[in-house]
Structure formats: C-alpha cells, structure tokens
Design a protein around this motif. Structure first.
Motif, PDB file in Angstrom:
ATOM      1  N   LEU A 171       0.841  -1.198   0.000  1.00  0.00           N
ATOM      2  CA  LEU A 171       0.000   0.000   0.000  1.00  0.00           C
ATOM      3  C   LEU A 171       0.877   1.249   0.000  1.00  0.00           C
ATOM      4  N   THR A 216       1.165   5.056   1.163  1.00  0.00           N
ATOM      5  CA  THR A 216       0.549   5.828   2.241  1.00  0.00           C
ATOM      6  C   THR A 216      -0.164   7.081   1.762  1.00  0.00           C
ATOM      7  N   GLU A 250      -1.987   7.447  -0.631  1.00  0.00           N
ATOM      8  CA  GLU A 250      -3.322   7.101  -1.114  1.00  0.00           C
ATOM      9  C   GLU A 250      -4.327   6.944   0.031  1.00  0.00           C
ATOM     10  N   TYR A 251      -3.855   7.163   1.249  1.00  0.00           N
ATOM     11  CA  TYR A 251      -4.730   7.085   2.427  1.00  0.00           C
ATOM     12  C   TYR A 251      -4.641   8.353   3.269  1.00  0.00           C
ATOM     13  N   PRO A 302      -7.906  -2.097   2.834  1.00  0.00           N
ATOM     14  CA  PRO A 302      -8.620  -0.835   2.618  1.00  0.00           C
ATOM     15  C   PRO A 302      -8.482  -0.354   1.176  1.00  0.00           C
ATOM     16  N   ARG A 303      -9.490   0.336   0.722  1.00  0.00           N
ATOM     17  CA  ARG A 303      -9.431   0.950  -0.606  1.00  0.00           C
ATOM     18  C   ARG A 303      -8.851   2.354  -0.489  1.00  0.00           C
ATOM     19  N   PRO A 304      -8.078   2.788  -1.484  1.00  0.00           N
ATOM     20  CA  PRO A 304      -7.509   4.148  -1.431  1.00  0.00           C
ATOM     21  C   PRO A 304      -8.595   5.203  -1.314  1.00  0.00           C
ATOM     22  N   THR A 305      -8.272   6.256  -0.577  1.00  0.00           N
ATOM     23  CA  THR A 305      -9.173   7.394  -0.431  1.00  0.00           C
ATOM     24  C   THR A 305      -8.616   8.646  -1.104  1.00  0.00           C
ATOM     25  N   HIS A 306      -7.335   8.620  -1.466  1.00  0.00           N
ATOM     26  CA  HIS A 306      -6.660   9.772  -2.058  1.00  0.00           C
ATOM     27  C   HIS A 306      -5.919   9.356  -3.327  1.00  0.00           C
ATOM     28  N   LEU A 336      -2.649   5.557   8.346  1.00  0.00           N
ATOM     29  CA  LEU A 336      -2.684   4.344   7.533  1.00  0.00           C
ATOM     30  C   LEU A 336      -3.191   3.179   8.377  1.00  0.00           C
ATOM     31  N   HIS A 392      -6.940   3.151   8.674  1.00  0.00           N
ATOM     32  CA  HIS A 392      -7.591   2.618   7.474  1.00  0.00           C
ATOM     33  C   HIS A 392      -7.531   1.097   7.449  1.00  0.00           C
ATOM     34  N   ASN A 448     -14.845   8.901   5.584  1.00  0.00           N
ATOM     35  CA  ASN A 448     -13.387   8.866   5.727  1.00  0.00           C
ATOM     36  C   ASN A 448     -12.998   8.394   7.120  1.00  0.00           C
TER      37      ASN A 448
END
Length: 357
Positions: free
Chosen positions: A180, A182, A184-185, A212-216, A331, A334, A349
């Motif tokens: 992952l 970071t 993107e979270y 978790p799915r990315p939020t950013h 992170l 998430h 979020n």
C-alpha cells in the motif's frame, strides 16, 4: 465499545496503537525499546478515564505468547525492518529463501526460534517469523485470533505471501497481501508498506478479510493532483498542508536512484519523502524576505508527517528513530477499519481524533 482487543507485537511508540485507541479498540503493545516504551506510557498517562486502554509490556516478543494475553482476539505486528530495507543491512533480503523455509517448518509444527536467531548474522531478520508463531500457538490452544494484521517494508511481501498460504490452510480468509502507498490514504508522505490481513472463518464470524481501498490520489512526481478528482478520491495531502507551513523545499538525505550526489527535492506542495529515523538529516530550505534560511524538521513536524497527534509526548534520546520506525497512525486506522469491518464514519473517511491533541 468494540468487541475487539488487540495485542500488538513490536509496538514501537504506538503508531498502530494510537489508531486503535482512536477507533475505540483496547490494545496492549509489546516493545523492547525503553525510549519507545517511555513515549507510549506518557501517552497512556494522559488518556481519559473510561476510554479504551493502551497498555505497554516492555520485553522481547519471543519471551511471550498468546496465553499471557487471553483477552486479545486480534494480533497485529510490524517486525523490525532494518535488515530488509534498502538503507539497512540487507541481511533479510539476502536470506529470503531461508526465511521462507522456516515458515514451511513452522507450518509443520517446528519451533524455529533458536535457529531463526542466527539467520545471516542479523538477529532482527528472524523476528519477522514471530507473528506466525503467535498465530499458530493460538490455534493450537483452541483460541484462534479473529483477525491478524501485519505490516513491513515491501521487500517482506514474499514472506507475507507464504504466511498467507499457511493461514488459509488453517481456516483463515486472507486476501493476497499487497504493498500500500501511504499517500493514497491521506498520509502526507510517500511510503510503501507490505500489508497482510486475515480473518478466521467460523459460523459466528463469517466476514471475509479485506484490505482498505484508497481514499486519495497517488502521487506522481511533477504531476499536480487533480482538482476535480473522481468522487471517491481526494487529492493527496502535501507537507505544507500537514505542517501549516509554506514556501519551502526539502532536500533529502538520500540520493535519487541510489546516487548520493543526486539528492531528491520536494516542495511544500508535495508529500514528504518516506519518514525514516534519519529525517532530521533532511535540509529544509525556505526564502523569507529575500533571505535563504535552512533548518531541519523538528520532532513535532516529523511526527505530523507520520500522522501522529501534534502534541504526542515523545520521550527519550532517539525520537527521530521512534517516529521513522512507526507505522503512520492514519494508515493503520484505514487498515484496522477495513480488516475488522468497522462501521464507516458519516463522512466516509477515517480520521484520527483525540481530545487534547
């Protein structure tokens, strides 16, 4: 109050544990470093009565097992990464095949602790096997962990993949471990972490494990974030936003492409480089009233880039190392929310909230 309780191996100053506390989950962290333990206890001391506990057990995880923490039904861990990192000794990367053979031996019931301590002359390499020892011990005792969450540097991904095979054979739901990013979270730095999550399958707990799915948006050098991104993704968070500071450039301690003469540079409009224990060596250059100023990130600023609360009570003499070794709490929040299938916030979020910080 959540029905979960966590035992966190290699807990450090509390990156994952701060996230767990903010999500309402009690946690006990095992950590050998005295400075990191002092930091954790300073945070614990200020927790409000009635809030989930965040306890500290000072010691070596190899000296403990699940039986000492009978109330914990979630196992988490971020083993020492120094022997696997590019900047470290590389002993773990060189011994990868040996580490994988040890996992196979553990799956057959062998205790490999004494042999693993000798891998490539770096005792830290074998510590990556400890979470699996704990997970298998809990299974043998008839009290399997409901969830397992592990994180490490990207070089450890093959280790997590082999552990995933072992856990799947023991009735765990384990999605393919992934690396992952970071930023993107919502973390204001570009850091990559290999993540494994697992959920035990039983009639009372049918939930499948998920990452978790990315939020950013993902950071790309020289490419500004989209100002009108897809509805599901926000622009990545910059250093300037995180620190409430502008008009500066960071000159990295590390060289681009491994060349120390080619120092990386980022402005306040970009996420930070990976926050490591050597972040204090990065040069922060700004121009004020036509005069060039150069300084370094303070411990508070380094902690903010790692998404710790602004007034986190850092203790001891190796604070930069504590910060660099920790998983970013945001992170971790998430990952915990996805792995434990926690209800989403009203705004969709995950955010860290702590009164007083």
């Amino acid at each position: 109050m959540s029905h979960y309780e966590i035992v966190d191996l290699f807990a450090g100053p509390g990156g994952l544990d701060v996230a767990a506390h903010c999500l309402g989950i009690p946690v006990t962290g095992i950590e050998w470093d005295l400075d990191a333990c002092a930091t954790r206890r300073a945070f614990e001391k200020d927790l409000k009565p009635g809030t989930p506990h965040m306890r500290t057990e000072q010691g070596d995880v190899r000296d403990f097992g699940p039986e000492k923490f009978p109330d914990a039904n979630v196992l988490t861990g971020g083993p020492p990464c120094q022997s696997f990192t590019v900047a470290g000794t590389g002993a773990g990367r060189k011994a990868l095949d040996e580490v994988l053979r040890f996992i196979d031996a553990m799956a057959k019931g062998k205790d490999v602790r004494s042999d693993a301590a000798l891998i490539n002359g770096d005792e830290r390499t074998g510590l990556v096997l400890e979470p699996l020892r704990w997970a298998l011990a809990a299974l043998d005792q008839g009290t399997p962990y409901e969830a397992i969450i592990l994180e490490q540097v990207p070089a450890v991904l093959p280790v997590w993949e082999r552990m995933a095979e072992v856990l799947r054979a023991r009735n765990y739901s384990v999605p393919t471990p992934e690396v992952l990013r970071t930023e993107e979270y919502g973390v204001p730095q570009t850091r990559r972490r290999a993540i494994l999550v697992a959920r035990y399958r039983n009639p009372d707990n049918p939930v499948e494990a998920r990452l978790p799915r990315p939020t950013h948006q993902r950071y790309r050098k020289g490419v500004a974030p989209e100002q009108k991104p897809p509805a599901s993704l926000s622009p990545w968070v910059s250093m300037g936003q995180a620190l409430n500071r502008e008009n500066f450039t960071v000159i990295s301690n590390y060289g681009t492409g491994g060349d120390p003469r080619a120092r990386g540079r980022r402005t306040d409009k970009e996420p930070a480089f990976t926050v490591t224990g050597k972040i204090s060596r990065n040069r922060v250059v700004s121009v004020r009233s036509g005069v060039v100023h150069e300084d370094r990130f303070s411990n508070e600023e380094a902690g903010l880039l790692q998404t710790f609360p602004r007034l986190y009570p850092w203790q001891g003499n190796a604070i930069a190392q504590q910060i660099g070794n920790a998983i970013p709490p945001l992170l971790a929040a998430h990952i915990l929310s996805a792995a434990l299938d926690l209800p989403p916030r009203a705004d969709g979020n995950v955010a860290l909230e702590y009164d007083g910080f």
